[in-house]
Every structure is written in C-alpha cells, then in structure tokens.
Scaffold this active site. Structure first.
Site, PDB file in Angstrom:
ATOM      1  N   SER A  81       0.842  -1.199   0.000  1.00  0.00           N
ATOM      2  CA  SER A  81       0.000   0.000   0.000  1.00  0.00           C
ATOM      3  C   SER A  81       0.875   1.245   0.000  1.00  0.00           C
ATOM      4  CB  SER A  81      -0.871  -0.004   1.255  1.00  0.00           C
ATOM      5  OG  SER A  81      -1.461   1.257   1.462  1.00  0.00           O
ATOM      6  N   THR A 122       0.370   3.547   1.820  1.00  0.00           N
ATOM      7  CA  THR A 122       0.456   4.012   3.205  1.00  0.00           C
ATOM      8  C   THR A 122       1.862   3.834   3.774  1.00  0.00           C
ATOM      9  OG1 THR A 122      -0.300   1.861   4.029  1.00  0.00           O
ATOM     10  CG2 THR A 122      -1.970   3.560   3.721  1.00  0.00           C
ATOM     11  N   TYR A 124      -2.581  -0.286  10.424  1.00  0.00           N
ATOM     12  CA  TYR A 124      -2.728  -0.952   9.126  1.00  0.00           C
ATOM     13  C   TYR A 124      -1.482  -0.719   8.270  1.00  0.00           C
ATOM     14  CZ  TYR A 124      -3.900  -1.359   4.192  1.00  0.00           C
ATOM     15  OH  TYR A 124      -3.842  -1.665   2.863  1.00  0.00           O
ATOM     16  N   LYS A 182       1.707  -3.375   6.795  1.00  0.00           N
ATOM     17  CA  LYS A 182       2.214  -3.471   5.418  1.00  0.00           C
ATOM     18  C   LYS A 182       3.721  -3.233   5.378  1.00  0.00           C
ATOM     19  CE  LYS A 182      -1.637  -4.270   3.164  1.00  0.00           C
ATOM     20  NZ  LYS A 182      -1.881  -5.572   2.517  1.00  0.00           N
TER      21      LYS A 182
END
Length: 337
Positions: free
Chosen positions: A124, A126, A148, A152
């Site tokens: 991601s 992110t 989250y 990752k």
C-alpha cells in the site's frame, strides 16, 4: 501455471482472478470471507465461463494452508489476504498485527516448505507515511501513521529479510494508491461493510440514496479547490498490474517495490463532479473539519512500473466513476440478494 490467490473473494482479488483466468492461468482461491462474499467468486465464474477451486480457510491456521499446498500443484502466490481498514486498525491494533503478520508468516513458511518462491504481495502507498513532496517515488523514505500501514511496512521488511536469506525468492511488493471503479459488467465491485471508509464507495451510496450526503474533510488544503488530492486507479487497471508483476517474478529473482497508480491527482470535488456526471444526479456534500494527519496531495511516480513491468493505466477517472455507478445501481445492497 497454477497461482494461489489469497483473499481472492475481495475487491481487488476478484478482479485479478478474472484477468488471471482470461490469461489462461489456473487459479486456486483461499479466503476466510470475513470482509468478502463467496458470491463474488460465483460471478467471476459467470464472467469468465471458467471454474476454479475455492477454499474457505484462514491463513492464521497454518495447517489449513499446508492442506491447500498438498492438494494443489501451486507455482506462485498473489497475496491479498489481510484486514484493511485504516480507522478500524487504530481501534483494534492487536487484531491487525496478529492477523496480517501471522497470516503472512504462515504463508511464507509453507511456501518455503514446498519450495514455492514466487510471490506478489499486496502492499500500500500508506508505507510512505506523510511524504514531503509529490509525485511519490519508490525510493522515498518509508514510515507509517497507523497500525494498518505499519503491518504493510513490517511485512515488506520481513519479505526483504526473507530474500536476503535466500536469493532464490522472487518477490514483487505492489504499493497501491487509491483503487476505485468496478468490472464493466457491473457484476463485481467494491462491497464495503457498513458505512464506507473510502471516498468513492461513500459517494456511490449517496448517489444511490443509502446515505444523505458526503462529508468532505476540509477545503483549506493548498490545492486547486482546497480539497485533498489523491491518485485514483481503476481496479481493472490495478488487476492488470498484478498480471505484469506475476510475469516479472516468474522470470527473474529478487525483490522490488512498484507503485501502482496513474500518476495523476484529483481533488475530492473533482471526483464528486465526475461521479455526478456518471450517475446523472447531484451529489450533496458538506464541508467538515480536516482530518488530523491528512496530507494535502498524494500521487504516484509510476515510471518504475512502466519501465520494469511494462505497466501503464488506460482507464480514466470518468471510466472509474461510470463503472462504479453501474455496479452500485445494479447491486444497491452489494452481494446481498
């Protein structure tokens, strides 16, 4: 070539399953159906006219993974499975760390046991945290601002360590930007549980009358209309990026990260306008306070994926909104009958 698709009943997994089947791959899908529906797989079969094995299983249970590898001649894995809601991860971080990390560790240990070392991982954008500039390149510093994103980033580190320990592995880390849209058939699409976390499913439910209005978080950013800018990519284009990455890991060794986006940024209000045009109705919205930590603009430098994977997008923001609306209007309650 037989490919294991973990989380294959989900939004991106189901769209990728279609393209794998259309390209002639055999697929085996595993999903615990916590955030997805088996109906999506029935519709994948309907769209492609092809059948495949499905296991309702949880990767947190290593014996269930081992059983799948024993029963199938798997040659590569595309790993989508994982919990994915940013806000929820802040509320229940331990569940995110336990699920996302343990499932990936179990999967890699079983892959190693069966000498399967070709992996495409669903990462991601992110992992870039709050980038200091745009467009965002794969060489930017990595950080995360929520549990989250940290799962990752931690998994990326685990996979880099795995490759450092055994150079026979071939791993692609795919850093998605903002997937939206749906299959052009209107048969599969994004089916969030409860009030959507992401912009376009939220707009879709406002357009469909399920929600009264859209909340727009802030209009004081240094952008053309004051609302946040993001890189939206059609899920069908994104699925194609997984095919390109699979081809790459099948013919080489190493570990590389790739941004999957369009390289273009759109403001929230530009997306609202495009969706309004697609559905033929006004999208009511209210401006509310900025969310803490939201960056003004976030979009990808896509040159590495283009040069090394031969990947580029073809579908426009209008295509994304039109396909999203076709899915929403055909399936106002998602996969529920």
């Amino acid at each position: 070539m037989a490919v294991l698709v973990t989380g294959g009943a989900g939004f991106i997994g189901s769209h990728t399953a279609i393209q794998l089947l259309e390209k002639g791959y055999d697929i085996i899908v595993v999903d615990n159906l916590v955030n997805s529906s088996v109906e999506s797989l029935n519709r994948v079969r309907r769209i492609t006219g092809k059948d495949f094995k499905f296991y309702e299983a949880d990767l947190v249970n290593k014996e269930e993974i081992r059983k799948i590898f024993i029963e199938n001649n798997i040659e590569a894995v595309i790993h989508f499975a994982g919990l994915k809601a940013v806000g929820e991860s802040v509320s229940i971080p331990l569940r995110y760390y336990h699920n996302n990390l343990l499932s990936t560790l179990n999967l890699c240990e079983v892959m190693e046991e069966f000498n399967i070392k070709k992996l495409v991982f669903s990462s991601s954008a992110t992992v870039y945290g709050n980038p200091s500039s745009v467009p965002i390149s794969e060489v930017f510093p990595l950080s995360a601002t929520n549990p989250y994103g940290r799962t990752k980033l931690m998994i990326e580190d685990i996979l880099r360590d795995l490759y450092a320990s055994d150079n026979d592995w071939s791993i692609a880390l795919l850093r998605y930007f903002n997937p939206i849209g749906a299959h052009s058939s209107g048969l599969i699409g994004e089916d969030p549980k409860g009030i959507p976390n992401n912009l376009v499913p939220y707009i879709a439910q406002v357009a469909g009358g399920k929600l009264d209005y859209l909340k727009v978080f802030g209009n004081t950013h240094p952008t053309k209309d004051g609302t946040g800018v993001r890189d939206y990519i059609h899920v069908v284009d994104l699925a194609g990026g997984h095919i390109k990455a699979l081809e790459k890991v099948s013919t080489s060794k190493g570990i590389e990260a790739y941004n999957l986006g369009t390289g273009n940024g759109y403001t929230v209000l530009e997306v609202v306008e495009a969706y309004s045009k697609a559905c033929g109705r006004e999208i009511p919205y209210k401006i509310v306070d900025n969310r803490p930590g939201d960056v003004a603009a976030c979009f990808a430098d896509t040159s590495k994926a283009k040069e090394e994977l031969g990947f580029s997008t073809t579908l426009t923001l209008q295509d994304m909104c039109m396909d999203s609306w076709k899915w929403q209007s055909n399936n106002p309650n998602g996969y529920e009958k």
